[in-house]
Design a protein around this motif. Structure first.
Motif, short mmCIF file in Angstrom:
data_model
loop_
_atom_site.label_atom_id
_atom_site.label_comp_id
_atom_site.label_asym_id
_atom_site.label_seq_id
_atom_site.Cartn_x
_atom_site.Cartn_y
_atom_site.Cartn_z
N PRO A 1 -13.95 -3.40 -2.52
CA PRO A 1 -13.14 -4.56 -2.11
C PRO A 1 -13.92 -5.58 -1.31
O PRO A 1 -13.62 -6.78 -1.37
CB PRO A 1 -12.02 -3.93 -1.29
CG PRO A 1 -12.54 -2.62 -0.83
CD PRO A 1 -13.42 -2.15 -1.95
N GLN A 2 -14.95 -5.14 -0.59
CA GLN A 2 -15.73 -6.11 0.18
C GLN A 2 -16.53 -7.03 -0.73
O GLN A 2 -16.83 -8.17 -0.36
CB GLN A 2 -16.64 -5.38 1.17
CG GLN A 2 -15.87 -4.67 2.28
CD GLN A 2 -14.96 -5.62 3.07
OE1 GLN A 2 -15.35 -6.73 3.40
NE2 GLN A 2 -13.74 -5.18 3.37
N ASP A 3 -16.88 -6.56 -1.93
CA ASP A 3 -17.54 -7.44 -2.89
C ASP A 3 -16.62 -8.59 -3.30
O ASP A 3 -17.08 -9.72 -3.54
CB ASP A 3 -17.95 -6.66 -4.14
CG ASP A 3 -19.18 -5.80 -3.91
OD1 ASP A 3 -19.86 -5.99 -2.88
OD2 ASP A 3 -19.48 -4.94 -4.77
N ASP B 1 -10.44 0.21 1.08
CA ASP B 1 -10.32 0.76 -0.27
C ASP B 1 -9.47 -0.16 -1.14
O ASP B 1 -8.49 -0.72 -0.67
CB ASP B 1 -9.69 2.16 -0.22
CG ASP B 1 -9.75 2.87 -1.57
OD1 ASP B 1 -8.84 2.66 -2.39
OD2 ASP B 1 -10.72 3.62 -1.79
N MET B 2 -9.85 -0.28 -2.40
CA MET B 2 -9.12 -1.17 -3.30
C MET B 2 -7.79 -0.59 -3.74
O MET B 2 -6.81 -1.33 -3.91
CB MET B 2 -9.98 -1.46 -4.54
CG MET B 2 -9.44 -2.60 -5.41
SD MET B 2 -9.56 -4.17 -4.55
CE MET B 2 -8.26 -5.08 -5.37
N PRO C 1 -2.54 2.46 4.86
CA PRO C 1 -3.37 1.65 5.76
C PRO C 1 -4.83 1.61 5.30
O PRO C 1 -5.41 2.64 4.93
CB PRO C 1 -3.24 2.38 7.10
CG PRO C 1 -1.91 3.07 7.02
CD PRO C 1 -1.78 3.49 5.58
N GLY C 2 -5.41 0.42 5.29
CA GLY C 2 -6.77 0.25 4.80
C GLY C 2 -6.83 -0.12 3.33
O GLY C 2 -7.87 -0.56 2.84
N GLY C 3 -5.71 0.06 2.64
CA GLY C 3 -5.67 -0.30 1.23
C GLY C 3 -5.48 -1.79 1.04
O GLY C 3 -4.86 -2.47 1.87
N TRP C 4 -5.99 -2.30 -0.06
CA TRP C 4 -5.97 -3.73 -0.34
C TRP C 4 -4.53 -4.30 -0.32
O TRP C 4 -4.24 -5.27 0.38
CB TRP C 4 -6.63 -4.00 -1.68
CG TRP C 4 -6.70 -5.45 -2.08
CD1 TRP C 4 -5.71 -6.18 -2.66
CD2 TRP C 4 -7.81 -6.34 -1.92
NE1 TRP C 4 -6.12 -7.48 -2.88
CE2 TRP C 4 -7.43 -7.59 -2.44
CE3 TRP C 4 -9.11 -6.19 -1.41
CZ2 TRP C 4 -8.27 -8.70 -2.46
CZ3 TRP C 4 -9.95 -7.30 -1.43
CH2 TRP C 4 -9.54 -8.53 -1.94
N VAL C 5 -3.66 -3.68 -1.10
CA VAL C 5 -2.29 -4.20 -1.18
C VAL C 5 -1.58 -4.08 0.17
O VAL C 5 -0.90 -5.03 0.61
CB VAL C 5 -1.49 -3.46 -2.27
CG1 VAL C 5 -0.04 -3.93 -2.27
CG2 VAL C 5 -2.11 -3.71 -3.64
N ARG C 6 -1.74 -2.96 0.86
CA ARG C 6 -1.04 -2.76 2.13
C ARG C 6 -1.45 -3.81 3.16
O ARG C 6 -0.60 -4.41 3.83
CB ARG C 6 -1.34 -1.36 2.67
CG ARG C 6 -0.82 -1.11 4.09
CD ARG C 6 0.69 -1.08 4.17
NE ARG C 6 1.22 0.06 3.44
CZ ARG C 6 1.37 1.29 3.98
NH1 ARG C 6 1.03 1.49 5.25
NH2 ARG C 6 1.85 2.27 3.26
N GLU C 7 -2.74 -4.07 3.31
CA GLU C 7 -3.20 -4.98 4.36
C GLU C 7 -2.81 -6.43 4.06
O GLU C 7 -2.38 -7.16 4.95
CB GLU C 7 -4.70 -4.84 4.58
CG GLU C 7 -5.15 -3.46 5.02
CD GLU C 7 -4.48 -2.99 6.32
OE1 GLU C 7 -4.07 -3.85 7.12
OE2 GLU C 7 -4.35 -1.76 6.51
N TRP C 8 -2.95 -6.85 2.81
CA TRP C 8 -2.54 -8.21 2.47
C TRP C 8 -1.02 -8.35 2.58
O TRP C 8 -0.51 -9.40 3.02
CB TRP C 8 -2.99 -8.55 1.05
CG TRP C 8 -4.42 -9.00 0.96
CD1 TRP C 8 -5.45 -8.35 0.35
CD2 TRP C 8 -4.97 -10.23 1.47
NE1 TRP C 8 -6.61 -9.08 0.45
CE2 TRP C 8 -6.35 -10.24 1.13
CE3 TRP C 8 -4.45 -11.30 2.17
CZ2 TRP C 8 -7.21 -11.29 1.47
CZ3 TRP C 8 -5.29 -12.36 2.53
CH2 TRP C 8 -6.66 -12.34 2.18
N SER C 9 -0.27 -7.32 2.20
CA SER C 9 1.19 -7.39 2.29
C SER C 9 1.65 -7.42 3.74
O SER C 9 2.65 -8.08 4.07
CB SER C 9 1.82 -6.20 1.56
OG SER C 9 1.55 -6.26 0.17
#
Length: 349
Positions: A9-11, A39-40, A45-53
């Motif tokens: 995800p950092q890429d 993690d993508m 927590p730490g997941g792409w969808v969770r953090e953006w949501s």
């Protein structure tokens, strides 16, 4: 049909950070999400969808619906590979509709029925009508690409409507967003042709077609076939981008595979066979096209410069390869937008 694939995800932040902040999200909020994601695909927590949501939910609580729509847009990015991303898209649509009264132009959400391989499918589209527009004016058909869709690019599309005075019809290309069929060179383009036909009924009959990134392929196809009255290709793949030995970066292999409807990570041979169908060489070999504007950044890591320069010397065609910027000239978008607006104003179409 969809699948997850290995991607850091950092890429994605490395490539998309200018787009994230350039479309309106506060830099400090993007930085906070970037630091939290590990993690993508993690559903927690730490997941792409969770953090953006989580960011989006904060905007919702503050009544900032436009920012919430942008954040949910990044939550579902780059493709609807699982249920959590599909839910994020639904939330994005809801917040976008709540933001619509503040767009500064008339907004209508409607559905266009289109044929697809013997079936009929419903395609939700957005109509942006600027003040002063009349039925004696043309319509500008617009779409994004495989990972940035009609709501994600609202600021660009609304800006074009307001600055050109044209009614804008925004849609998601096949294989993405709310268009419920895989991306393909035959049936997929048939869906776009149906949207072009509907666009002709929404103004004076003239239609210009702007496609961004993979959407540029569809605009190039409609322009080369003269199925529209004018076409703008911003960062579109044309032929060399579909070479079987092309390099994939920033997760694009999985993004394309999902858009094409694979239900598992395709083999090199499967992907190459499907991509070979998209080459526009047969249309390039014809000495015929609608007026066209083709532009991109010279440092694009996804689309070779030859896919822009191949249009040089064609009839009624203007070409720009902007230096010191990359895919779709995103870091020089104001300059690219000015070129597009000037061309639309001056083009004989």
């Amino acid at each position: 049909m969809a699948f997850q694939w290995q991607v850091d995800p950092q890429d994605l932040f490395v490539e998309r950070y200018p787009q994230m902040v350039g479309t309106g999200l506060p830099k400090t909020d993007v930085d906070t999400v970037r630091a939290a994601i590990t993690d993508m695909w993690l559903d927690g927590p730490g997941g792409w969808v969770r953090e953006w949501s989580t960011l989006a939910e904060g905007y919702v609580a503050g009544g900032q619906h436009r920012l919430a729509a942008l954040a949910y847009g990044w939550a579902k990015f780059p493709t609807l590979a699982d249920e959590s991303k599909r839910a994020a898209l639904s939330d994005q649509v809801d917040q976008y509709l709540l933001a619509a009264p503040d767009f500064g132009l008339d907004f209508t959400r409607l559905t266009i029925e289109a044929p697809y391989r013997g079936m009929r499918v419903d395609v939700p589209v957005h109509l942006l009508t600027p003040p002063g527009w009349s039925a004696a004016d043309p319509v500008l058909l617009v779409s994004g690409g495989v990972d940035s869709w009609k709501i994600d690019l609202h600021s660009l599309f609304a800006d074009l409507a307001l600055r050109t005075g044209m009614r804008v019809l925004a849609f998601d290309i096949p294989g993405t967003g709310e268009t419920p069929v895989p991306m393909s060179a035959d049936g997929g383009y048939g869906v776009v042709r149906a949207i072009i036909d509907r666009a002709r009924t929404l103004g004076d009959g003239r239609v210009a077609h702007l496609g961004v990134s993979m959407g540029g392929w569809f605009a190039a196809r409609s322009g080369l076939a003269a199925e529209v009255d004018a076409a703008i290709v911003l960062g579109g793949p044309i032929e060399r981008a579909f070479d079987p030995d092309r390099a994939w970066v920033f997760g694009m292999r999985g993004i394309i595979g999902n858009a094409m409807g694979f239900d598992a990570d395709p083999t090199d041979a499967e992907l190459a066979q499907r991509m070979s169908q998209f080459s526009l060489r047969q249309w390039l070999d014809r000495d015929w096209n609608a007026p066209m504007l083709v532009l991109n950044g010279a440092d694009d890591v996804h689309i070779p410069a030859t896919d822009t320069l191949v249009f040089e010397g064609r009839r009624d065609t203007e070409v720009h390869l902007l230096p010191d910027t990359g895919h779709c000239a995103i870091t020089k978008l104001p300059e690219a937008t000015r070129i597009m607006i000037d061309w639309l104003d001056a083009a004989r179409w």
